[in-house]
Design a protein around this motif. Sequence first.
Motif, PDB file in Angstrom:
ATOM      1  N   LYS A  95      17.555  20.109  13.617  1.00  0.00           N
ATOM      2  CA  LYS A  95      18.196  19.152  12.933  1.00  0.00           C
ATOM      3  C   LYS A  95      17.139  18.028  12.498  1.00  0.00           C
ATOM      4  O   LYS A  95      17.166  17.572  11.307  1.00  0.00           O
ATOM      5  CB  LYS A  95      19.318  18.637  13.767  1.00  0.00           C
ATOM      6  CG  LYS A  95      20.261  17.804  12.881  1.00  0.00           C
ATOM      7  CD  LYS A  95      21.023  18.322  11.954  1.00  0.00           C
ATOM      8  CE  LYS A  95      21.933  17.541  11.324  1.00  0.00           C
ATOM      9  NZ  LYS A  95      22.106  17.387   9.920  1.00  0.00           N
ATOM     10  N   CYS A  96      16.526  17.504  13.509  1.00  0.00           N
ATOM     11  CA  CYS A  96      15.687  16.681  13.189  1.00  0.00           C
ATOM     12  C   CYS A  96      14.694  16.909  12.337  1.00  0.00           C
ATOM     13  O   CYS A  96      14.329  16.175  11.155  1.00  0.00           O
ATOM     14  CB  CYS A  96      15.034  15.825  14.361  1.00  0.00           C
ATOM     15  SG  CYS A  96      16.003  15.042  15.489  1.00  0.00           S
ATOM     16  N   THR A 116      21.743   8.579   1.656  1.00  0.00           N
ATOM     17  CA  THR A 116      22.149   9.526   2.654  1.00  0.00           C
ATOM     18  C   THR A 116      20.901   9.876   3.449  1.00  0.00           C
ATOM     19  O   THR A 116      21.033  11.050   4.095  1.00  0.00           O
ATOM     20  CB  THR A 116      22.756  10.589   1.853  1.00  0.00           C
ATOM     21  OG1 THR A 116      21.718  11.123   0.812  1.00  0.00           O
ATOM     22  CG2 THR A 116      24.137  10.269   1.272  1.00  0.00           C
ATOM     23  N   THR A 117      19.871   9.295   3.412  1.00  0.00           N
ATOM     24  CA  THR A 117      18.636   9.826   4.158  1.00  0.00           C
ATOM     25  C   THR A 117      19.041   9.658   5.459  1.00  0.00           C
ATOM     26  O   THR A 117      18.990   8.493   5.956  1.00  0.00           O
ATOM     27  CB  THR A 117      17.456   8.917   3.560  1.00  0.00           C
ATOM     28  OG1 THR A 117      17.376   9.151   2.060  1.00  0.00           O
ATOM     29  CG2 THR A 117      16.231   9.346   4.133  1.00  0.00           C
ATOM     30  N   VAL A 118      18.363  10.839   6.252  1.00  0.00           N
ATOM     31  CA  VAL A 118      18.669  10.862   7.678  1.00  0.00           C
ATOM     32  C   VAL A 118      17.500  10.331   8.201  1.00  0.00           C
ATOM     33  O   VAL A 118      17.543   9.580   9.248  1.00  0.00           O
ATOM     34  CB  VAL A 118      18.724  12.293   7.945  1.00  0.00           C
ATOM     35  CG1 VAL A 118      18.801  12.276   9.654  1.00  0.00           C
ATOM     36  CG2 VAL A 118      20.127  12.735   7.579  1.00  0.00           C
ATOM     37  N   ALA A 119      16.244  10.543   7.644  1.00  0.00           N
ATOM     38  CA  ALA A 119      14.966  10.351   8.278  1.00  0.00           C
ATOM     39  C   ALA A 119      13.895  10.396   7.164  1.00  0.00           C
ATOM     40  O   ALA A 119      14.025  11.025   6.267  1.00  0.00           O
ATOM     41  CB  ALA A 119      14.449  11.279   9.484  1.00  0.00           C
ATOM     42  N   THR A 120      12.821   9.565   7.345  1.00  0.00           N
ATOM     43  CA  THR A 120      12.037   9.247   6.402  1.00  0.00           C
ATOM     44  C   THR A 120      10.525   9.708   6.985  1.00  0.00           C
ATOM     45  O   THR A 120      10.693   9.750   8.139  1.00  0.00           O
ATOM     46  CB  THR A 120      12.047   8.008   5.545  1.00  0.00           C
ATOM     47  OG1 THR A 120      11.668   7.040   6.670  1.00  0.00           O
ATOM     48  CG2 THR A 120      13.323   7.685   4.961  1.00  0.00           C
ATOM     49  N   ASN A 121       9.747   9.894   6.089  1.00  0.00           N
ATOM     50  CA  ASN A 121       8.458  10.086   6.404  1.00  0.00           C
ATOM     51  C   ASN A 121       7.531   8.837   6.658  1.00  0.00           C
ATOM     52  O   ASN A 121       6.523   8.683   6.694  1.00  0.00           O
ATOM     53  CB  ASN A 121       7.633  10.994   5.683  1.00  0.00           C
ATOM     54  CG  ASN A 121       7.603  10.352   4.010  1.00  0.00           C
ATOM     55  OD1 ASN A 121       8.080   9.431   3.857  1.00  0.00           O
ATOM     56  ND2 ASN A 121       6.370  10.908   3.272  1.00  0.00           N
ATOM     57  N   HIS A 122       8.067   7.710   6.787  1.00  0.00           N
ATOM     58  CA  HIS A 122       7.562   6.506   6.950  1.00  0.00           C
ATOM     59  C   HIS A 122       8.331   5.474   7.786  1.00  0.00           C
ATOM     60  O   HIS A 122       9.751   5.860   8.100  1.00  0.00           O
ATOM     61  CB  HIS A 122       7.019   5.835   5.644  1.00  0.00           C
ATOM     62  CG  HIS A 122       8.355   5.426   4.813  1.00  0.00           C
ATOM     63  ND1 HIS A 122       8.888   6.256   4.177  1.00  0.00           N
ATOM     64  CD2 HIS A 122       8.738   4.257   4.756  1.00  0.00           C
ATOM     65  CE1 HIS A 122       9.894   5.790   3.331  1.00  0.00           C
ATOM     66  NE2 HIS A 122       9.785   4.529   3.724  1.00  0.00           N
ATOM     67  N   ARG A 123       7.927   4.418   8.487  1.00  0.00           N
ATOM     68  CA  ARG A 123       8.740   3.468   9.158  1.00  0.00           C
ATOM     69  C   ARG A 123       9.245   2.474   8.342  1.00  0.00           C
ATOM     70  O   ARG A 123       8.650   1.909   7.519  1.00  0.00           O
ATOM     71  CB  ARG A 123       7.963   3.167  10.442  1.00  0.00           C
ATOM     72  CG  ARG A 123       7.419   4.065  11.227  1.00  0.00           C
ATOM     73  CD  ARG A 123       6.804   3.413  12.647  1.00  0.00           C
ATOM     74  NE  ARG A 123       6.479   4.342  13.560  1.00  0.00           N
ATOM     75  CZ  ARG A 123       7.371   5.059  14.304  1.00  0.00           C
ATOM     76  NH1 ARG A 123       8.551   4.781  14.498  1.00  0.00           N
ATOM     77  NH2 ARG A 123       6.648   5.642  15.109  1.00  0.00           N
TER      78      ARG A 123
END
Length: 126
Positions: A95-96, A116-123
């Motif tokens: 899922k992650c 709705t973004t769950v995770a991004t490729n940057h902090r």
Amino acid sequence: MIHAVNQLDGGDDLTWIPACADPRVCLVVSTTPGPVFDALDPSWPRLAVQPLDTAERRALVVRFLAARSSELDRDRLKRIVAAEQSAVPLFTCSKCLKDTQLGSLRSRWYTTLPDTTVATNHRTAR
């Protein structure tokens, strides 16, 4: 590593798995309880994987995403940790990984979408 042997065609016919591998090789076979589990060599060590508790779920998600330079907002992290399915490590990591890939895609090309973004490729800044 041979994962989910119980899902392969052929059922409990495990004659294709080597009975005695090279001692320098560690063979790990995963399956659910049932006929396939019972058909495995009984001399092999066995380990039952237990469901993760909420602290372990949180640590897994945070470490998994940190290794990919990603993170979740607090509310999304709480929802994932609270989900019953996240007690299974494979589900949680899958899922992650999926959410990280989708988050990266959304942040690059769909900046007008609702949040709705769950995770991004940057902090992100806190």
